[in-house]
Enzyme design. Structure first.
Site, PDB file in Angstrom:
ATOM      1  N   TYR A 114       0.943  -1.139   0.028  1.00  0.00           N
ATOM      2  CA  TYR A 114       0.086  -0.002   0.026  1.00  0.00           C
ATOM      3  C   TYR A 114       1.002   1.373  -0.035  1.00  0.00           C
ATOM      4  CZ  TYR A 114      -2.736   3.910   1.459  1.00  0.00           C
ATOM      5  OH  TYR A 114      -3.411   4.977   1.361  1.00  0.00           O
ATOM      6  N   TRP A 116       2.104   5.272  -2.214  1.00  0.00           N
ATOM      7  CA  TRP A 116       2.406   5.829  -3.575  1.00  0.00           C
ATOM      8  C   TRP A 116       3.622   5.274  -4.261  1.00  0.00           C
ATOM      9  CZ3 TRP A 116      -0.499  10.373  -5.696  1.00  0.00           C
ATOM     10  CH2 TRP A 116      -1.410  10.583  -5.045  1.00  0.00           C
TER      11      TRP A 116
END
Length: 772
Positions: A114, A116
């Site tokens: 999880y 960016w």
């Protein structure tokens, strides 16, 4: 533009992209020089983290295996996170990972990943690992929602519609600049957040849009504890509000409007359901307490007369109610999201250009922008044959309490028992709360495999660490549905040491598992780039636009994409024809009272927006409220060792802001190193005295890499300034189980001991290479 060597010394500027901006870079004098996209009116300085980060000592040079795991095999181990590592060859490392994937059933594998990870559409770590686990293993236990919007992801579909529609296809920055008259910004619209966008961003337009609106006479009202959560160009009026009391203020504004008969009854009758139930609550018919301005003043810290005056300014104006991500990253985070919708509905503005309600406008660079007319590429992830999942912020609960039941969105679910965690892209020691609890949870699993480019705290807790390339070290395609430029992301540097890209790693693993064809479909990385590009190119041609062949696109570097019209999306269509274009809610209308949610019977999320007092409030030992917001000098914890991130630190520590009166009461001066602490943990930070922070509040951004002074302790001091050693690991409510990491309570004192060194970026101790 054709040389693709990535040689350090090549002086030709080549295009690339990151979440914080489209840019080009070249090597000059042995240093990477980064230039923002020339058409970007407000470039993001985070791009300047790249030059120092590229060859930093924190980079991982070769595959490593934790000593205890190598010697004793898989299993729970209290040494995880403080053990030594043993260098191994790529073949040995991949053999070990493949053996674990054969040993552990897919129902016991958690694909974490999880966060960016990359603006590139192919080398996107989460997409890569999920595709691999689906195609080569068969599936995995997954997570749903996000740390950023865990509560809103769940509440919005019940009440108004999908978050994607409300945040991306609703009110645009063009509408704000041209038509908004009052913007009520609950939680603000900080540029540091909107400077970031998934898939890249070529033009940062937020500052200019707010400046244009203010010049036209639009009044921005910033409601929150931090004065600089709005740019100076907005000329905003600041209402300092006690953190996590926005719902009480919204209810008081609604009460004031209704008591004076200033609410839009015709709009409520036609477009909403549940007004009688909400009205009864506002006037205290449920609990004997009217939610008036005098009541809210004692909760919010805003004087009653100021609340009343604000309410009376709203009717007859084009009013936009915005609710920031930050509000719902707290106890009962569903409530301000829902209450903001109710306030906008009472004003009758929902669906109007520049008016009504929007979620997270200003929170990310992809909100408030036009959508492209054509689709952008995404790596297909295959089919997951494992049905089990958890809300993303409940990972520690899952690892600590396998087999236990919990509530989520009207369901009774059970935490699965996990043996293997596979993490590629993201850093839970940034995103998650109560890091000492997370450390205990990670020690319970059998094996943790991590793909990482640098020695984050997550990598230090791994059993097998596989070094991966940074985005600058590979080719990719950058594109977003909300940015009108597709970027041929050229390789700018050779891979660091023995680092490989995720696709190469997973290809080798899939071959060992006998599933290479299923994973690769016979394509090389460049073949995949061509395949993904061709999908967008064909969509362009189908819609009557010219599109170059892949080789021409790759040579020219940038491809403009046509933007769609500013239609106002689902909410505009609903306003214009509520019968023909109903909302995707159970009633087809705005649900001010939800029979569905009421039927769940959750005392922490009733059937209408309500004031639910938080439990984490100042008291003895923790008299200050801590706002742990997003940083301005990096995206989350990414490239914390980069030059721009390091410039903002003081004496190597993250900077905590405190009001001068609170600092004086504690003998704290500008630049002092201070200790923040509560019952969960403690960290060091550098003090900055600032009147932009309201009294009784301190502000320490997230993202400083976790750096425990003594990892052997249960609650070690983080010497670097990670606020998540202090935050609580509890869900927003039983409805959403979202993250509550935005707020907690702490005490602060001057640190008078010997100042510990920063070791967050130094590689862990390595033993001699293992015999193979």
């Amino acid at each position: 533009m054709e040389r693709m060597t990535g040689a350090e010394g090549d002086t030709e500027f080549r295009p690339h992209s990151a979440h914080w901006g489209v840019f080009s870079a070249a090597w000059q004098g042995g240093r990477l020089v980064v230039r923002p996209h020339p058409e970007d009116p407000d470039p993001n300085r985070i791009l300047q983290n790249f030059p120092e980060a590229l060859r930093h000592e924190a980079r991982i040079a070769q595959p490593m295996v934790r000593r205890g795991w190598l010697e004793n095999g898989p299993g729970a181990d209290p040494r995880r996170g403080r053990d030594e590592f043993v260098p191994v060859s790529w073949d040995r490392a991949l053999d070990l990972v493949a053996a674990e994937l054969r040993r552990v059933p897919m129902q016991r594998i958690f694909g974490g990943s999880y966060g960016w990870s990359s603006a590139g559409r192919f080398h996107h770590a989460q997409s890569q690992v999920h595709r691999f686990l689906n195609t080569a293993v068969g599936g995995y236990v997954r997570s749903v929602n996000s740390y950023s919007a865990g509560a809103s992801n769940v509440i919005l579909p019940h009440v108004l519609g999908p978050m994607e529609e409300i945040s991306r296809r609703n009110v645009s920055w063009e509408q704000v600049a041209a038509q908004s008259e009052i913007v009520l910004a609950f939680g603000g619209m900080a540029l540091k957040n909107s400077m970031v966008a998934g898939g890249g961003i070529s033009r940062h337009i937020e500052r200019g849009s707010m400046a244009a609106a203010a010049a036209r006479g639009c009044a921005f009202v910033l409601i929150g504890p931090l004065r600089d959560d709005m740019p100076e160009e907005a000329k905003a009026e600041w209402l300092p509000l006690t953190p996590n009391t926005d719902t009480a203020l919204m209810l008081a504004l609604m009460h004031t409007l209704a008591a004076a008969g200033l609410h839009d009854r015709a709009f409520l009758d036609r477009y909403a359901t549940g007004w009688p139930e909400l009205e009864a609550y506002l006037f205290g018919r449920e609990d004997g307490q009217p939610k008036d301005a005098a009541w809210a003043a004692g909760i919010t810290g805003i004087p009653a007369e100021r609340i009343t005056a604000l309410a009376h300014r709203l009717p007859g104006k084009r009013v936009l109610v915005t609710v920031a991500h930050a509000l719902q990253r707290a106890e009962h985070g569903e409530q301000p999201v829902w209450a903001g919708i109710a306030l906008a509905a009472m004003l009758g503005q929902i669906g109007l250009p520049g008016g009504g309600y929007t979620y997270a406008l200003g929170a990310l660079g992809h909100t408030g922008r036009r959508m492209n007319l054509v689709s952008t590429a995404a790596l297909p992830q295959g089919r997951n044959r494992v049905g089990a999942y958890i809300p993303v912020a409940r990972i520690a609960d899952m690892l600590l309490h396998p087999g236990e039941g919990y509530d989520y969105n009207g369901q009774r679910l059970t935490y699965p028992e996990i043996g293997l965690v596979y993490w590629a892209g993201g850093n839970p020691f940034h995103h998650h709360q109560d890091l000492n609890r997370l450390r205990q949870a990670f020690r319970r699993i059998e094996t943790l495999v991590v793909h990482e480019l640098a020695w984050t705290a997550t990598a230090r807790h791994a059993d097998i660490v596989l070094p991966v390339t940074m985005t600058l070290e590979r080719e990719d395609i950058g594109s977003s549905q909300t940015d009108p430029v597709m970027v041929a992301m050229k390789q700018l540097a050779a891979p660091f040491a023995a680092a490989r890209d995720d696709y190469a790693i997973f290809t080798d693993l899939a071959r060992r598992l006998g599933r290479e064809q299923e994973f690769t479909e016979g394509r090389s990385a460049r073949d995949w780039l061509r395949h993904l590009y061709d999908r967008t190119a064909q969509d362009l041609r189908d819609k009557g636009f010219a599109a170059p062949e892949f080789e021409e696109f790759w040579q020219q570097g940038l491809l403009p994409l046509p933007e769609g019209p500013d239609t106002g999306g689902m909410l505009r269509a609903f306003r214009e024809d509520p019968e023909g274009a109903p909302l995707p809610t159970p009633s087809g209308r705005i649900e001010l009272h939800s029979a569905t949610i009421a039927g769940f019977g959750y005392d922490d999320c009733p059937g209408h927006p309500a004031w639910l007092a938080p439990s984490d409030v100042p008291g003895p030992g923790a008299p200050l409220r801590l706002v742990a917001n997003q940083p301005a000098t990096r995206l989350h914890s990414q490239l914390d060792f980069g030059g721009h991130s390091q410039e903002r630190k003081h004496r190597g520590r993250e900077v905590m802001r405190i009001h001068p009166t609170d600092a004086a009461a504690r003998g704290i001066r500008q630049g002092d190193i201070v200790r923040l602490f509560n019952a969960r943990g403690a960290c060091l930070a550098a003090a900055e005295l600032s009147e932009a922070v309201m009294p009784d509040v301190v502000n320490l951004p997230t993202g400083a890499w976790y750096d425990p002074e003594d990892p052997a302790e249960d609650r070690p001091l983080c010497v670097h300034g990670n606020p998540n050693v202090l935050t609580r690991d509890v869900g927003t409510s039983r409805l959403a189980q979202g993250c509550t990491g935005q707020l907690t309570t702490v005490e602060v004192e001057r640190f008078t001991g010997n100042l510990p060194p920063i070791r967050a970026y130094a590689p862990p101790e390595a033993l001699p290479a293992a015999a193979e």
